[in-house]
Design a protein around this motif. Structure first.
Motif, PDB file in Angstrom:
ATOM      1  N   UNK A  48       0.827  -1.205   0.000  1.00  0.00           N
ATOM      2  CA  UNK A  48       0.000   0.000   0.000  1.00  0.00           C
ATOM      3  C   UNK A  48       0.862   1.256   0.000  1.00  0.00           C
ATOM      4  N   UNK A  49       1.970   1.216   0.734  1.00  0.00           N
ATOM      5  CA  UNK A  49       2.859   2.377   0.788  1.00  0.00           C
ATOM      6  C   UNK A  49       3.481   2.654  -0.576  1.00  0.00           C
ATOM      7  N   UNK A  50       3.906   1.593  -1.266  1.00  0.00           N
ATOM      8  CA  UNK A  50       4.507   1.776  -2.580  1.00  0.00           C
ATOM      9  C   UNK A  50       3.528   2.331  -3.596  1.00  0.00           C
ATOM     10  N   UNK A  51       2.305   1.815  -3.583  1.00  0.00           N
ATOM     11  CA  UNK A  51       1.281   2.309  -4.510  1.00  0.00           C
ATOM     12  C   UNK A  51       0.914   3.752  -4.183  1.00  0.00           C
ATOM     13  N   UNK A  52       0.777   4.050  -2.895  1.00  0.00           N
ATOM     14  CA  UNK A  52       0.431   5.414  -2.498  1.00  0.00           C
ATOM     15  C   UNK A  52       1.509   6.403  -2.920  1.00  0.00           C
ATOM     16  N   UNK A  53       2.772   6.025  -2.740  1.00  0.00           N
ATOM     17  CA  UNK A  53       3.869   6.925  -3.096  1.00  0.00           C
ATOM     18  C   UNK A  53       3.840   7.262  -4.576  1.00  0.00           C
ATOM     19  N   UNK A  54       3.557   6.271  -5.392  1.00  0.00           N
ATOM     20  CA  UNK A  54       3.539   6.491  -6.839  1.00  0.00           C
ATOM     21  C   UNK A  54       2.307   7.266  -7.282  1.00  0.00           C
ATOM     22  N   UNK A  57       1.744  11.078  -5.569  1.00  0.00           N
ATOM     23  CA  UNK A  57       2.690  12.073  -6.059  1.00  0.00           C
ATOM     24  C   UNK A  57       2.655  12.201  -7.582  1.00  0.00           C
ATOM     25  N   UNK A  58       1.832  11.365  -8.209  1.00  0.00           N
ATOM     26  CA  UNK A  58       1.744  11.345  -9.671  1.00  0.00           C
ATOM     27  C   UNK A  58       3.129  11.234 -10.301  1.00  0.00           C
ATOM     28  N   UNK A  59       3.923  10.362  -9.698  1.00  0.00           N
ATOM     29  CA  UNK A  59       5.307  10.215 -10.141  1.00  0.00           C
ATOM     30  C   UNK A  59       5.424   9.070 -11.140  1.00  0.00           C
ATOM     31  N   UNK A  60       6.314   9.248 -12.088  1.00  0.00           N
ATOM     32  CA  UNK A  60       6.562   8.190 -13.061  1.00  0.00           C
ATOM     33  C   UNK A  60       7.298   7.039 -12.385  1.00  0.00           C
ATOM     34  N   UNK A 125       7.600   1.926  -6.209  1.00  0.00           N
ATOM     35  CA  UNK A 125       7.932   2.926  -5.205  1.00  0.00           C
ATOM     36  C   UNK A 125       9.381   3.359  -5.265  1.00  0.00           C
ATOM     37  N   UNK A 126      10.280   2.384  -5.423  1.00  0.00           N
ATOM     38  CA  UNK A 126      11.712   2.688  -5.461  1.00  0.00           C
ATOM     39  C   UNK A 126      12.079   3.494  -6.702  1.00  0.00           C
ATOM     40  N   UNK A 127      11.443   3.183  -7.831  1.00  0.00           N
ATOM     41  CA  UNK A 127      11.796   3.857  -9.082  1.00  0.00           C
ATOM     42  C   UNK A 127      10.933   5.084  -9.364  1.00  0.00           C
ATOM     43  N   UNK A 128      10.043   5.418  -8.443  1.00  0.00           N
ATOM     44  CA  UNK A 128       9.181   6.577  -8.678  1.00  0.00           C
ATOM     45  C   UNK A 128      10.002   7.862  -8.667  1.00  0.00           C
ATOM     46  N   UNK A 129       9.488   8.849  -9.342  1.00  0.00           N
ATOM     47  CA  UNK A 129      10.184  10.132  -9.388  1.00  0.00           C
ATOM     48  C   UNK A 129       9.790  11.067  -8.266  1.00  0.00           C
ATOM     49  N   UNK A 130       9.103  10.542  -7.248  1.00  0.00           N
ATOM     50  CA  UNK A 130       8.695  11.383  -6.124  1.00  0.00           C
ATOM     51  C   UNK A 130       9.921  11.950  -5.425  1.00  0.00           C
ATOM     52  N   UNK A 132      11.503  14.748  -2.147  1.00  0.00           N
ATOM     53  CA  UNK A 132      11.244  15.296  -0.827  1.00  0.00           C
ATOM     54  C   UNK A 132      11.388  14.264   0.275  1.00  0.00           C
ATOM     55  N   UNK A 133      11.332  14.717   1.530  1.00  0.00           N
ATOM     56  CA  UNK A 133      11.516  13.809   2.674  1.00  0.00           C
ATOM     57  C   UNK A 133      10.428  12.748   2.782  1.00  0.00           C
ATOM     58  N   UNK A 134       9.224  13.053   2.285  1.00  0.00           N
ATOM     59  CA  UNK A 134       8.142  12.076   2.362  1.00  0.00           C
ATOM     60  C   UNK A 134       8.498  10.797   1.616  1.00  0.00           C
ATOM     61  N   UNK A 135       9.204  10.933   0.515  1.00  0.00           N
ATOM     62  CA  UNK A 135       9.605   9.758  -0.263  1.00  0.00           C
ATOM     63  C   UNK A 135      10.448   8.816   0.583  1.00  0.00           C
ATOM     64  N   UNK A 136      11.379   9.381   1.338  1.00  0.00           N
ATOM     65  CA  UNK A 136      12.266   8.546   2.140  1.00  0.00           C
ATOM     66  C   UNK A 136      11.535   7.918   3.321  1.00  0.00           C
ATOM     67  N   UNK A 137      10.551   8.626   3.851  1.00  0.00           N
ATOM     68  CA  UNK A 137       9.756   8.058   4.936  1.00  0.00           C
ATOM     69  C   UNK A 137       8.978   6.842   4.438  1.00  0.00           C
ATOM     70  N   UNK A 138       8.354   6.984   3.272  1.00  0.00           N
ATOM     71  CA  UNK A 138       7.570   5.878   2.713  1.00  0.00           C
ATOM     72  C   UNK A 138       8.474   4.706   2.349  1.00  0.00           C
TER      73      UNK A 138
END
Length: 206
Positions: A48-54, A57-60, A125-130, A132-138
């Motif tokens: 869920x965290x990986x999907x939410x991060x992507x 953040x509308x990240x590729x 999640x790892x390859x997302x372009x998100x 900021x600090x939120x990315x590292x928390x997720x």
């Protein structure tokens, strides 16, 4: 939320339903593996965290479809089927246990589906372009859940559980209760019908 529910439905949701309806039992911590009861829900959180991060953040991210999806599902399925036969041959499970509804689900469904759902979300999640600090928390949450699942599996190797009852499909009922299996693992005798293959009653793998 859908990602969490999807993984949770695969395990432990569906196994709990199979145990209740077909194996006529409730899942109890003393009978189950830690990685199953607590580790698999942790994987649901990671997914869920990986999907939410992507998505949020509308990240590729790297899409996991086509051949990558096949590569993430077929090998785990083949491994699950091979492992089941190996466990019977080495005496970790009896043939009747291997044919129980929850064991079949674990080997043929949980392995490929959970590998794909969790693996693809982790990769996205790892390859997302998100940024900021939120990315590292997720990412830390995802990694922490995965490490917890690994630790639970290590714990299970040192503290084996019964896992699955011997099952008779023609009568749609287990051949022995989980409590009887626990007693058998303490060197007591199983009913003859439940002992369909040679080997000790102690199980060491989910």
């Amino acid at each position: 939320m859908w990602a969490f529910l999807a993984v949770f439905a695969v395990s432990p949701g569906a196994p709990a339903l199979l145990a209740l309806v077909l194996e006529r039992r409730l899942l109890r911590p003393r009978h189950e593996f830690t990685a199953f009861l607590y580790g698999d829900p942790a994987l649901a959180v990671s997914c869920a965290a990986g999907v939410w991060l992507t998505d949020s953040q509308r990240a590729a991210s790297v899409p996991v479809t086509g051949w990558p999806a096949v590569a993430m599902t077929v090998p785990p399925l083949v491994f699950g089927l091979w492992q089941g036969r190996w466990e019977v041959r080495t005496g970790l499970y009896t043939r009747a246990q291997l044919l129980s509804p929850t064991k079949i689900w674990h080997q043929a469904v949980v392995y490929p589906l959970l590998t794909y759902l969790v693996g693809s979300s982790f990769l996205r999640g790892v390859t997302s372009g998100a940024e900021g600090p939120l990315r590292w928390v997720v990412l830390a949450v995802m990694a922490g859940c995965l490490l917890f699942w690994i630790a639970a599996n290590v714990h299970d190797r040192r503290h084996p559980s019964t896992g699955h009852p011997p099952y008779e499909w023609r009568q749609l009922r287990p051949l022995a209760s989980m409590d009887a299996m626990v007693r058998a693992s303490a060197h007591e005798t199983l009913p003859d019908a439940a002992r369909n293959s040679p080997g000790p009653g102690v199980n060491q793998r989910p």
